[in-house]
Write an enzyme that holds these catalytic residues in place. Structure first.
Site, mmCIF file in Angstrom:
data_model
loop_
_atom_site.group_PDB
_atom_site.id
_atom_site.type_symbol
_atom_site.label_atom_id
_atom_site.label_comp_id
_atom_site.label_asym_id
_atom_site.label_seq_id
_atom_site.Cartn_x
_atom_site.Cartn_y
_atom_site.Cartn_z
ATOM 1 N N ASP A 170 0.830 -1.214 0.000
ATOM 2 C CA ASP A 170 0.000 0.000 0.000
ATOM 3 C C ASP A 170 0.860 1.258 0.000
ATOM 4 O O ASP A 170 0.480 2.281 -0.584
ATOM 5 C CB ASP A 170 -0.920 0.016 1.222
ATOM 6 C CG ASP A 170 -1.927 -1.126 1.188
ATOM 7 O OD1 ASP A 170 -1.977 -1.838 0.173
ATOM 8 O OD2 ASP A 170 -2.651 -1.303 2.178
ATOM 9 N N HIS A 204 -4.754 -2.901 1.324
ATOM 10 C CA HIS A 204 -4.885 -4.293 1.786
ATOM 11 C C HIS A 204 -5.307 -4.365 3.256
ATOM 12 O O HIS A 204 -4.771 -3.633 4.080
ATOM 13 C CB HIS A 204 -3.525 -5.010 1.722
ATOM 14 C CG HIS A 204 -3.032 -5.356 0.365
ATOM 15 N ND1 HIS A 204 -2.516 -4.421 -0.493
ATOM 16 C CD2 HIS A 204 -2.946 -6.543 -0.287
ATOM 17 C CE1 HIS A 204 -2.125 -5.025 -1.622
ATOM 18 N NE2 HIS A 204 -2.381 -6.306 -1.518
#
Lengths: 158, 158, 158
Positions: free
Chosen positions: C34, C82
């Site tokens: 991320d 995520h």
């Protein structure tokens, strides 16, 4: 004195290992449902466990009723996808309580793709050294059919 | 020699137990917000804690400001549903840092059902043997009002 | 006798610490993706690791191939988010296996905002005292482009 230290260490290790065993149960519940793995799910409940999924999905007493209901959910839904959130767990000897959030996407035969959110409140018991669920109750926050939600890929697509 | 071994074991157990205490704080934050449990949330912050939710939700210094803001969020939103993801946690003596993802569905009075995703970056301190948040900062990835998202069941429905 | 007790304690602590090290890897994977943190992601894989993301995203052998693919995903997607769910982990000496659910929202350049759900099945190895991924395979449940999903705030908005 060495003995008293060791007994304290033993107690602390036991607390930690119990927590880990319970985390494994929480994860196994989600993975077992998603993989439709009845054999695995059967191992996480005590024979006399109580499973309360609330008004929508019903409540069940005893491992056979729980497993029968589980098979029914697999018939009523094409697939399920559970995520279990970071839990709280409190271990006290051979008993423990816990709570954890769940985010669940299912494909219901009637409603299609559906998002379910809520919190499980759990009780665990250790018998003969093994931790299992003795009670699980679901507090459903929402069950929301979602529109225009069509998988383009993945084993649940098409 | 037994003593040195024991002191090493003590240090290792302390690391592990500290991590567990912090995992409990992370989970309690989400559960406390969702259950609108002000008493519980009040226990997770140090009196002088700093809580930075960013541009949209503001930042707050001290437990009273944090709890006042929390009450405000409960007024501004019909309900909230947090999932805390598997965290990273680094313990160093009586201080620790961590990060964890959050997936949050809320019902905002203005925007209706809204998905919020992002990462919390955290600092924890142990004082008199108790771990609490000393600092929590939220890096918001997105806040997205969702359309045609109406719960058909659950306590947040209707 | 003290020695045998200590060696048992050592083995139990090692199991627990290994589990924690692996939980950190699971979380670091999501956070690293991320945050587009290539340096961090490079530390979680063994040089000869195998990463199988399935039909849609391909499979890769060796750290260089994995990192090249990772850079490609960052080019193909504006952003990722995520959440890693509570995992199962089984440690056996210097090897471990695990499974964990993932809930992933990405902004794909072609398809726009997309929800991805599935389960990772993992193998870990400890070499010179350090745990890393030796194998990660993704079982994709669904990849679903979502419509009318526009962030109103957050760093992934606009």
């Amino acid at each position: 004195m060495a003995v008293s230290v060791d007994s304290s260490v033993e107690a602390r290790l036991d607390q930690i290992e119990s927590r880990i065993a319970i985390e494994e149960l929480l994860a196994a519940y989600g993975q077992g449902f998603d993989q439709e793995d009845a054999d695995r799910l059967r191992t996480i409940w005590w024979d006399d466990a109580y499973f309360d999924l609330g008004d929508v999905f019903g409540n069940y007493t005893g491992i056979d009723a729980i497993m029968e209901a589980t098979a029914g959910f697999w018939t009523a839904m094409q697939w399920m996808n559970h995520w279990m959130a970071t839990p709280t767990i409190k271990v006290s000897g051979d008993r423990a309580t816990g709570a954890c959030g769940v985010d669940c996407m299912v494909h219901d035969n009637e409603n299609g793709p559906t998002m379910i959110g809520g919190t499980y409140t759990d009780e665990f018991e250790r018998r003969d050294g093994v931790w299992k669920f003795s009670r699980r109750a679901f507090d459903m926050h929402y069950l929301t059919p979602v529109k225009d939600w069509t998988p383009a890929a993945g084993k649940f697509a098409g």
